[in-house]
Motif scaffolding. Structure first.
Motif, PDB file in Angstrom:
ATOM      1  N   TYR A 183       7.346  11.305   5.481  1.00 13.85           N
ATOM      2  CA  TYR A 183       6.743  11.539   6.803  1.00 13.85           C
ATOM      3  C   TYR A 183       6.933  12.999   7.209  1.00 13.85           C
ATOM      4  O   TYR A 183       5.992  13.664   7.650  1.00 13.85           O
ATOM      5  CB  TYR A 183       7.357  10.622   7.854  1.00 13.85           C
ATOM      6  CG  TYR A 183       6.725  10.805   9.219  1.00 13.85           C
ATOM      7  CD1 TYR A 183       5.699   9.976   9.652  1.00 13.85           C
ATOM      8  CD2 TYR A 183       7.136  11.846  10.070  1.00 13.85           C
ATOM      9  CE1 TYR A 183       5.088  10.167  10.880  1.00 13.85           C
ATOM     10  CE2 TYR A 183       6.527  12.046  11.295  1.00 13.85           C
ATOM     11  CZ  TYR A 183       5.502  11.205  11.701  1.00 13.85           C
ATOM     12  OH  TYR A 183       4.893  11.418  12.918  1.00 13.85           O
ATOM     13  N   GLU A 237       2.527   2.782   5.013  1.00 11.73           N
ATOM     14  CA  GLU A 237       2.478   1.316   5.162  1.00 11.73           C
ATOM     15  C   GLU A 237       1.745   0.649   4.006  1.00 11.73           C
ATOM     16  O   GLU A 237       1.998  -0.521   3.708  1.00 11.73           O
ATOM     17  CB  GLU A 237       1.807   0.958   6.487  1.00 11.73           C
ATOM     18  CG  GLU A 237       2.668   1.326   7.683  1.00 11.73           C
ATOM     19  CD  GLU A 237       2.132   0.818   9.000  1.00 11.73           C
ATOM     20  OE1 GLU A 237       2.943   0.645   9.943  1.00 11.73           O
ATOM     21  OE2 GLU A 237       0.903   0.603   9.110  1.00 11.73           O
ATOM     22  N   ASN A 238       0.859   1.379   3.343  1.00  7.46           N
ATOM     23  CA  ASN A 238       0.086   0.789   2.250  1.00  7.46           C
ATOM     24  C   ASN A 238       0.710   0.997   0.877  1.00  7.46           C
ATOM     25  O   ASN A 238       0.256   0.410  -0.110  1.00  7.46           O
ATOM     26  CB  ASN A 238      -1.340   1.356   2.230  1.00  7.46           C
ATOM     27  CG  ASN A 238      -2.178   0.857   3.394  1.00  7.46           C
ATOM     28  OD1 ASN A 238      -1.812  -0.110   4.062  1.00  7.46           O
ATOM     29  ND2 ASN A 238      -3.295   1.505   3.664  1.00  7.46           N
ATOM     30  N   GLY A 262      11.630   0.709   7.201  1.00 10.74           N
ATOM     31  CA  GLY A 262      10.701   1.162   8.227  1.00 10.74           C
ATOM     32  C   GLY A 262      11.304   2.298   9.017  1.00 10.74           C
ATOM     33  O   GLY A 262      12.530   2.473   9.062  1.00 10.74           O
ATOM     34  N   GLU A 268       5.825   2.885  15.292  1.00 12.56           N
ATOM     35  CA  GLU A 268       6.588   2.246  14.228  1.00 12.56           C
ATOM     36  C   GLU A 268       5.777   2.264  12.939  1.00 12.56           C
ATOM     37  O   GLU A 268       4.567   2.036  12.940  1.00 12.56           O
ATOM     38  CB  GLU A 268       6.921   0.796  14.596  1.00 12.56           C
ATOM     39  CG  GLU A 268       7.889   0.666  15.761  1.00 12.56           C
ATOM     40  CD  GLU A 268       8.321  -0.777  15.991  1.00 12.56           C
ATOM     41  OE1 GLU A 268       7.848  -1.657  15.234  1.00 12.56           O
ATOM     42  OE2 GLU A 268       9.135  -1.016  16.904  1.00 12.56           O
ATOM     43  N   ILE A 269       6.462   2.532  11.836  1.00  9.48           N
ATOM     44  CA  ILE A 269       5.838   2.504  10.510  1.00  9.48           C
ATOM     45  C   ILE A 269       6.643   1.540   9.656  1.00  9.48           C
ATOM     46  O   ILE A 269       7.790   1.804   9.313  1.00  9.48           O
ATOM     47  CB  ILE A 269       5.803   3.901   9.859  1.00  9.48           C
ATOM     48  CG1 ILE A 269       5.051   4.892  10.754  1.00  9.48           C
ATOM     49  CG2 ILE A 269       5.159   3.834   8.486  1.00  9.48           C
ATOM     50  CD1 ILE A 269       5.027   6.312  10.218  1.00  9.48           C
ATOM     51  N   GLN A 270       6.055   0.395   9.349  1.00  8.98           N
ATOM     52  CA  GLN A 270       6.745  -0.632   8.572  1.00  8.98           C
ATOM     53  C   GLN A 270       6.216  -0.612   7.144  1.00  8.98           C
ATOM     54  O   GLN A 270       5.049  -0.890   6.899  1.00  8.98           O
ATOM     55  CB  GLN A 270       6.522  -2.008   9.193  1.00  8.98           C
ATOM     56  CG  GLN A 270       7.354  -3.104   8.555  1.00  8.98           C
ATOM     57  CD  GLN A 270       8.854  -2.902   8.796  1.00  8.98           C
ATOM     58  OE1 GLN A 270       9.327  -2.971   9.911  1.00  8.98           O
ATOM     59  NE2 GLN A 270       9.601  -2.651   7.724  1.00  8.98           N
ATOM     60  N   GLY A 271       7.072  -0.243   6.198  1.00  9.67           N
ATOM     61  CA  GLY A 271       6.641  -0.129   4.815  1.00  9.67           C
ATOM     62  C   GLY A 271       6.763  -1.422   4.045  1.00  9.67           C
ATOM     63  O   GLY A 271       7.151  -2.459   4.575  1.00  9.67           O
ATOM     64  N   GLN A 272       6.432  -1.343   2.754  1.00 15.51           N
ATOM     65  CA  GLN A 272       6.518  -2.498   1.858  1.00 15.51           C
ATOM     66  C   GLN A 272       7.596  -2.293   0.796  1.00 15.51           C
ATOM     67  O   GLN A 272       7.564  -2.912  -0.260  1.00 15.51           O
ATOM     68  CB  GLN A 272       5.168  -2.738   1.200  1.00 15.51           C
ATOM     69  CG  GLN A 272       4.053  -3.042   2.201  1.00 15.51           C
ATOM     70  CD  GLN A 272       2.743  -3.384   1.540  1.00 15.51           C
ATOM     71  OE1 GLN A 272       2.661  -4.332   0.754  1.00 15.51           O
ATOM     72  NE2 GLN A 272       1.700  -2.631   1.841  1.00 15.51           N
ATOM     73  N   LYS A 294       0.885   7.402   8.579  1.00 16.30           N
ATOM     74  CA  LYS A 294       1.253   6.004   8.847  1.00 16.30           C
ATOM     75  C   LYS A 294       0.565   5.061   7.860  1.00 16.30           C
ATOM     76  O   LYS A 294       1.212   4.189   7.262  1.00 16.30           O
ATOM     77  CB  LYS A 294       0.865   5.640  10.280  1.00 16.30           C
ATOM     78  CG  LYS A 294       1.125   4.180  10.660  1.00 16.30           C
ATOM     79  CD  LYS A 294       0.740   3.941  12.117  1.00 16.30           C
ATOM     80  CE  LYS A 294       0.725   2.457  12.473  1.00 16.30           C
ATOM     81  NZ  LYS A 294       2.087   1.869  12.425  1.00 16.30           N
ATOM     82  N   THR A 295      -0.726   5.244   7.664  1.00 15.49           N
ATOM     83  CA  THR A 295      -1.481   4.381   6.747  1.00 15.49           C
ATOM     84  C   THR A 295      -0.957   4.501   5.320  1.00 15.49           C
ATOM     85  O   THR A 295      -0.777   3.498   4.623  1.00 15.49           O
ATOM     86  CB  THR A 295      -2.972   4.744   6.782  1.00 15.49           C
ATOM     87  OG1 THR A 295      -3.470   4.520   8.104  1.00 15.49           O
ATOM     88  CG2 THR A 295      -3.771   3.899   5.799  1.00 15.49           C
TER      89      THR A 295
END
Length: 425
Positions: free
Chosen positions: A272, A290-291, A247, A254-258, A286-287
């Protein structure tokens, strides 16, 4: 037939084919040759299956106006790709590096495609054939092209830059990958820097990770757009450490990834920064980040029975292997298991590099350690580490019940195909 005429035929076709098993109607088939195949032998078959033309470099047995004879089919494919790149006149972003190229490329594409019509390298088609095919997959509607460049020896990136003529570039890092072909770590740096040298000579822009001291040292260039925790970065950000997933934090956002692993936060940060440079709205960046969900055995999280598995079996080198182990060590969990396969293309350094990984394993709090492959089998280890010469030896002696309820890392070079462990579970 000259390149301009061939390009005209290409523009009126459905695209390029190099495999008769995947012929598209009205496509242009290129008869490429390799050590174990000669596609000239299948040119007529390609036409019978619907190809409009076949580009060959050997005299055909029968005359057919749809057979286009050239001195070298591969060279013609490459020349056509460069001609097409010049014809489109779109911005091309190229990226290379020792680790994280494909993941970073996918993240960049996820971000940029939220605002632009993009075409990016499919999978890891990043060599002297894949790069031309990527360029030729771009059309009049493409707004930005994203080209991944791989290399295992010097002058390869230089050649790919001549084909793609990138306007922007990013080098993920300089690590211990393909040491055999590059002739050591310094050879890796020199080889990967060929993208930087091309950009600098052409006055083009380089995206730069200021948190990487090796990049700061090697990539001294004014025409950059930088990111990192440094106060002098164009995009200042920090890295999140709240969970095992990568992240980043930009300002208050905050940008929390997978993506598993702190090392992937750098890849997110690059995506980014590049999105910000191309003025993609922050909400869309951000979307997209995170997706994004990894696939193809790259840092995938898989729940199998009672085990939580980090499957990172697409590739491995000493740098990425050490990073993956450090990340596993930082994760919460009492029952941690590693299954590691040999790292290839290390040349004379293979014995030393595998021993260093084995030494690192001895100092980690791991419940079970399995090493698979000739190189790891020859390492000097304690009795707590189980070693097997081959995957067959491992599979014959592996008992899934011994590692139930564990957090497991599976990592090795592509040739080890360690995703087969999932079948054993």
């Amino acid at each position: 037939m000259n390149i301009q005429e061939l390009h005209g035929l290409f523009l009126n076709s459905s695209g390029i084919n190099t495999d008769t098993r995947k012929i598209q109607k009205n496509s242009v088939f290129f008869a490429l040759k390799g050590d174990n195949f000669n596609a000239n032998e299948f040119a007529t078959e390609a036409l019978e299956k619907g190809a409009a033309y076949a580009v060959i470099d050997e005299e055909p047995a029968e005359k057919d106006p749809r057979l286009i004879l050239v001195p070298d089919a591969l060279q013609t494919l490459q020349e056509l790709a460069t001609y097409h790149r010049d014809y489109l006149k779109i911005p091309i972003l190229a990226l290379t590096g020792s680790n994280g190229k494909t993941t970073t490329k996918e993240l960049i594409n996820a971000v940029l495609s939220s605002s632009f019509n993009t075409v990016a390298t499919a999978g890891n088609l990043n060599n002297h054939i894949g790069v031309p095919l990527t360029l030729l997959s771009m059309t009049d509607s493409t707004e930005i092209g994203i080209v991944e460049m791989g290399a295992n020896h010097q002058k390869e990136i230089e050649f790919l830059c001549e084909l793609a003529k990138p306007d922007y570039g990013y080098i993920t890092n300089f690590g211990k990958a393909h040491l055999e072909g590059f002739g050591g770590v310094e050879g890796v740096v020199k080889g990967k820097k060929e993208l930087y040298v091309h950009l600098k000579a052409a006055g083009k822009k380089l995206f730069l990770n200021l948190d990487d001291p090796k990049q700061r040292e090697e990539l001294s260039y004014k025409n950059t757009f930088s990111f990192g925790e440094s106060l002098d970065a164009d995009i200042q950000l920090s890295y999140l450490s709240k969970s095992s997933f990568a992240g980043i934090q930009v300002g208050d956002m905050e940008i929390q990834g997978q993506l598993i692993g702190a090392y992937n936060a750098r890849n997110m940060a690059a995506a980014y920064a590049i999105g910000a440079f191309f003025e993609v709205p922050v909400a869309k960046i951000k979307t997209a980040l995170e997706n994004y969900v990894p696939a193809n055995n790259r840092s995938q999280i898989i729940n199998r029975n009672s085990n939580r598995i980090i499957l990172d079996a697409y590739n491995a080198n000493p740098t990425s292997m050490a990073a993956a182990l450090e990340n596993l060590d930082s994760m919460e969990g009492d029952h941690k298991v590693v299954i590691l396969g040999d790292m290839f293309e290390l040349g004379p350094s293979a014995e030393e590099e595998h021993q260093q990984i084995a030494n690192k394993l001895e100092g980690l709090k791991l419940e079970k350690i399995y090493l698979v492959g000739e190189n790891f089998f020859r390492t000097q280890t304690s009795e707590k580490i189980y070693k097997y010469r081959s995957f067959q030896d491992f599979s014959s002696n592996f008992h899934p019940e011994d590692i139930s309820g564990s957090l497991m890392l599976i990592k090795g070079s592509r040739g080890m195909a360690l995703e087969r462990v999932l079948e054993l579970l």
